[in-house]
Write a protein that holds these residues in place. Structure first.
Motif, PDB file in Angstrom:
ATOM      1  N   GLU A  15       0.839  -1.195   0.000  1.00 42.16           N
ATOM      2  CA  GLU A  15       0.000   0.000   0.000  1.00 42.16           C
ATOM      3  C   GLU A  15       0.878   1.251   0.000  1.00 42.16           C
ATOM      4  O   GLU A  15       2.001   1.246   0.487  1.00 42.16           O
ATOM      5  CB  GLU A  15      -0.927   0.002   1.222  1.00 42.16           C
ATOM      6  CG  GLU A  15      -1.880  -1.173   1.279  1.00 42.16           C
ATOM      7  CD  GLU A  15      -2.877  -1.212   0.114  1.00 42.16           C
ATOM      8  OE1 GLU A  15      -3.065  -0.162  -0.544  1.00 42.16           O
ATOM      9  OE2 GLU A  15      -3.448  -2.283  -0.149  1.00 42.16           O
ATOM     10  N   ASP A  16       0.358   2.322  -0.548  1.00 40.76           N
ATOM     11  CA  ASP A  16       1.152   3.537  -0.731  1.00 40.76           C
ATOM     12  C   ASP A  16       1.697   4.069   0.592  1.00 40.76           C
ATOM     13  O   ASP A  16       2.847   4.512   0.673  1.00 40.76           O
ATOM     14  CB  ASP A  16       0.298   4.606  -1.415  1.00 40.76           C
ATOM     15  CG  ASP A  16       1.129   5.761  -1.951  1.00 40.76           C
ATOM     16  OD1 ASP A  16       2.100   5.502  -2.687  1.00 40.76           O
ATOM     17  OD2 ASP A  16       0.818   6.921  -1.626  1.00 40.76           O
ATOM     18  N   GLU A  17       0.893   3.992   1.639  1.00 38.13           N
ATOM     19  CA  GLU A  17       1.332   4.517   2.936  1.00 38.13           C
ATOM     20  C   GLU A  17       2.420   3.660   3.580  1.00 38.13           C
ATOM     21  O   GLU A  17       3.104   4.109   4.513  1.00 38.13           O
ATOM     22  CB  GLU A  17       0.145   4.656   3.894  1.00 38.13           C
ATOM     23  CG  GLU A  17      -0.577   3.360   4.231  1.00 38.13           C
ATOM     24  CD  GLU A  17      -1.723   3.069   3.280  1.00 38.13           C
ATOM     25  OE1 GLU A  17      -2.634   2.322   3.679  1.00 38.13           O
ATOM     26  OE2 GLU A  17      -1.716   3.604   2.155  1.00 38.13           O
ATOM     27  N   ASN A  18       2.589   2.438   3.104  1.00 40.79           N
ATOM     28  CA  ASN A  18       3.609   1.540   3.660  1.00 40.79           C
ATOM     29  C   ASN A  18       4.855   1.433   2.786  1.00 40.79           C
ATOM     30  O   ASN A  18       5.830   0.779   3.174  1.00 40.79           O
ATOM     31  CB  ASN A  18       3.023   0.127   3.839  1.00 40.79           C
ATOM     32  CG  ASN A  18       1.823   0.111   4.762  1.00 40.79           C
ATOM     33  OD1 ASN A  18       1.755   0.894   5.713  1.00 40.79           O
ATOM     34  ND2 ASN A  18       0.867  -0.747   4.488  1.00 40.79           N
ATOM     35  N   LYS A  19       4.838   2.086   1.640  1.00 42.81           N
ATOM     36  CA  LYS A  19       5.912   1.898   0.677  1.00 42.81           C
ATOM     37  C   LYS A  19       7.264   2.368   1.216  1.00 42.81           C
ATOM     38  O   LYS A  19       8.282   1.655   1.115  1.00 42.81           O
ATOM     39  CB  LYS A  19       5.588   2.628  -0.620  1.00 42.81           C
ATOM     40  CG  LYS A  19       6.650   2.452  -1.694  1.00 42.81           C
ATOM     41  CD  LYS A  19       6.399   3.356  -2.896  1.00 42.81           C
ATOM     42  CE  LYS A  19       7.535   3.285  -3.885  1.00 42.81           C
ATOM     43  NZ  LYS A  19       7.421   4.299  -4.952  1.00 42.81           N
ATOM     44  N   GLU A  20       7.338   3.555   1.791  1.00 42.11           N
ATOM     45  CA  GLU A  20       8.618   4.094   2.252  1.00 42.11           C
ATOM     46  C   GLU A  20       9.226   3.212   3.337  1.00 42.11           C
ATOM     47  O   GLU A  20      10.433   2.934   3.320  1.00 42.11           O
ATOM     48  CB  GLU A  20       8.438   5.520   2.759  1.00 42.11           C
ATOM     49  CG  GLU A  20       8.165   6.530   1.647  1.00 42.11           C
ATOM     50  CD  GLU A  20       8.180   7.954   2.155  1.00 42.11           C
ATOM     51  OE1 GLU A  20       8.605   8.178   3.315  1.00 42.11           O
ATOM     52  OE2 GLU A  20       7.768   8.849   1.394  1.00 42.11           O
ATOM     53  N   GLN A  41      -8.684   2.179  -8.441  1.00 46.56           N
ATOM     54  CA  GLN A  41      -7.480   2.968  -8.209  1.00 46.56           C
ATOM     55  C   GLN A  41      -7.072   3.750  -9.449  1.00 46.56           C
ATOM     56  O   GLN A  41      -6.601   4.883  -9.366  1.00 46.56           O
ATOM     57  CB  GLN A  41      -6.318   2.069  -7.762  1.00 46.56           C
ATOM     58  CG  GLN A  41      -6.392   1.599  -6.327  1.00 46.56           C
ATOM     59  CD  GLN A  41      -7.409   0.492  -6.131  1.00 46.56           C
ATOM     60  OE1 GLN A  41      -7.834  -0.150  -7.091  1.00 46.56           O
ATOM     61  NE2 GLN A  41      -7.814   0.270  -4.897  1.00 46.56           N
ATOM     62  N   ASP A  46      -5.736   6.581  -6.824  1.00 43.13           N
ATOM     63  CA  ASP A  46      -5.278   5.964  -5.575  1.00 43.13           C
ATOM     64  C   ASP A  46      -4.100   5.050  -5.912  1.00 43.13           C
ATOM     65  O   ASP A  46      -4.262   4.036  -6.599  1.00 43.13           O
ATOM     66  CB  ASP A  46      -6.403   5.143  -4.928  1.00 43.13           C
ATOM     67  CG  ASP A  46      -7.551   6.030  -4.490  1.00 43.13           C
ATOM     68  OD1 ASP A  46      -7.314   7.205  -4.195  1.00 43.13           O
ATOM     69  OD2 ASP A  46      -8.698   5.533  -4.462  1.00 43.13           O
ATOM     70  N   ARG A  47      -2.926   5.421  -5.447  1.00 45.67           N
ATOM     71  CA  ARG A  47      -1.727   4.677  -5.831  1.00 45.67           C
ATOM     72  C   ARG A  47      -1.546   3.413  -4.985  1.00 45.67           C
ATOM     73  O   ARG A  47      -1.696   3.439  -3.767  1.00 45.67           O
ATOM     74  CB  ARG A  47      -0.489   5.565  -5.705  1.00 45.67           C
ATOM     75  CG  ARG A  47      -0.494   6.733  -6.674  1.00 45.67           C
ATOM     76  CD  ARG A  47       0.855   7.413  -6.728  1.00 45.67           C
ATOM     77  NE  ARG A  47       1.202   7.999  -5.441  1.00 45.67           N
ATOM     78  CZ  ARG A  47       2.358   8.598  -5.193  1.00 45.67           C
ATOM     79  NH1 ARG A  47       3.284   8.676  -6.136  1.00 45.67           N
ATOM     80  NH2 ARG A  47       2.596   9.114  -3.999  1.00 45.67           N
ATOM     81  N   ARG A  48      -1.237   2.326  -5.682  1.00 43.81           N
ATOM     82  CA  ARG A  48      -0.877   1.067  -5.032  1.00 43.81           C
ATOM     83  C   ARG A  48       0.361   0.529  -5.728  1.00 43.81           C
ATOM     84  O   ARG A  48       0.685   0.905  -6.856  1.00 43.81           O
ATOM     85  CB  ARG A  48      -2.012   0.039  -5.128  1.00 43.81           C
ATOM     86  CG  ARG A  48      -3.293   0.446  -4.457  1.00 43.81           C
ATOM     87  CD  ARG A  48      -4.321  -0.658  -4.563  1.00 43.81           C
ATOM     88  NE  ARG A  48      -4.150  -1.669  -3.526  1.00 43.81           N
ATOM     89  CZ  ARG A  48      -4.737  -2.858  -3.544  1.00 43.81           C
ATOM     90  NH1 ARG A  48      -5.478  -3.209  -4.566  1.00 43.81           N
ATOM     91  NH2 ARG A  48      -4.565  -3.706  -2.555  1.00 43.81           N
ATOM     92  N   ASN A 210      -2.473  16.069  -9.328  1.00 47.43           N
ATOM     93  CA  ASN A 210      -3.283  15.782  -8.138  1.00 47.43           C
ATOM     94  C   ASN A 210      -4.743  15.516  -8.463  1.00 47.43           C
ATOM     95  O   ASN A 210      -5.547  15.284  -7.560  1.00 47.43           O
ATOM     96  CB  ASN A 210      -3.173  16.941  -7.140  1.00 47.43           C
ATOM     97  CG  ASN A 210      -1.764  17.128  -6.625  1.00 47.43           C
ATOM     98  OD1 ASN A 210      -1.049  16.156  -6.372  1.00 47.43           O
ATOM     99  ND2 ASN A 210      -1.335  18.369  -6.487  1.00 47.43           N
TER     100      ASN A 210
END
Length: 281
Positions: A15-20, A41, A46-48, A210
């Motif tokens: 998931e995008d929020e977990n990528k970094e 998406q 919505d990026r995945r 955006n």
């Protein structure tokens, strides 16, 4: 062509929020984390991401603990499956269950699109963008193909022959794309014009990083520069069919169905006049 089927329990999805955080733990796996284009998406921006290990050497799995955990989780998930075909895939847990990824540029087709949109927002992607099985693609596509399919000419055809889900358009490769009458004997100048204006449409989309495609193709919020880019593309595609631009959708539909009849006439069997058909007993 349908996309790739994971059957992975979600363990190959990042998931995008977990990528970094994932990349900090597994730095040498960065090149194997690819954009993942799935159902909503794509239209809603919505990026995945997906862990795509098709060409990864074994050390990538062995030396990155986060990758190793995910691959092992896929293996366990598949071993517990009720489907024998999925259980057999447990011996290759680093890969998707079914791989149908295009090897060249491809067009992404939203299977459903709002009837209020003037254009179905097709996508044009490089093979580094991994397609989910919830999407359909046209592989080995060029900018010319993308331009023709994104034009009012193709939209007029689509509205006449596509299916519907409630009131939304339901695009079908077999029904819409396979029967579409492409322009004949397109010259190099005409082809270049379509390619240039198709690229302009993609460039205008990028001006609004955006904004989602749902925003960009809403008739009330479609940016004027994108409207004009599509109008230029329409003119270029029209001229691939005839020397005078079409004035409206009705003219386009009439022309396309006449061309369709011409193209399919040699395929339609005929019976000689006066010949009686044999009836089954």
């Amino acid at each position: 062509m349908n996309g790739n089927k994971p059957a992975d329990g979600g363990f190959l999805i990042v998931e995008d929020e977990n990528k970094e955080a994932f990349l900090r733990e597994n730095p040498s796996a960065a090149k194997y984390v690819r954009p993942f284009l799935s159902a909503d998406q794509y239209l809603n921006n919505d990026r995945r991401w997906v862990l795509w290990l098709v060409d990864a050497p074994p050390k990538i799995i062995r030396e990155n603990p986060g990758v190793r955990r995910r691959v092992e989780a896929v293996r366990q998930f598949r071993l517990r499956s009720r489907k024998e075909s999925t259980r057999r895939r447990a011996d290759r847990p680093a890969l998707f269950d079914q791989i149908r990824q295009p090897t060249g540029e491809y067009i992404l087709i939203p299977r459903h699109s709002s009837e209020s949109r003037k254009y179905v927002p097709f996508g044009y992607f490089s093979p580094e963008n991994i397609i989910a099985d919830s999407r359909t693609t046209i592989p080995n596509a060029t900018l010319f193909h993308f331009g023709v399919l994104s034009s009012s000419m193709h939209m007029a055809w689509m509205r006449q022959v596509c299916g519907r889900l409630e009131s939304r358009y339901r695009y079908s490769n077999k029904l819409v794309y396979n029967n579409y009458p492409w322009p004949e004997a397109v010259g190099a100048k005409q082809r270049h014009a379509v390619e240039a204006t198709a690229q302009a449409v993609l460039d205008m989309r990028k001006r609004f990083p955006n904004a989602s495609l749902a925003d960009l193709y809403d008739p009330l919020s479609m940016p004027p520069v994108l409207v004009e880019a599509h109008a230029e593309l329409d003119r270029a595609v029209d001229l691939c069919y005839r020397s005078q631009p079409f004035q409206n959708g009705l003219q386009r539909v009439e022309y396309l169905f006449a061309l369709y009849e011409k193209l399919t006439a040699p395929l339609i069997p005929t019976t000689k006049k006066g010949q009686r058909k044999m009836r089954p007993n």
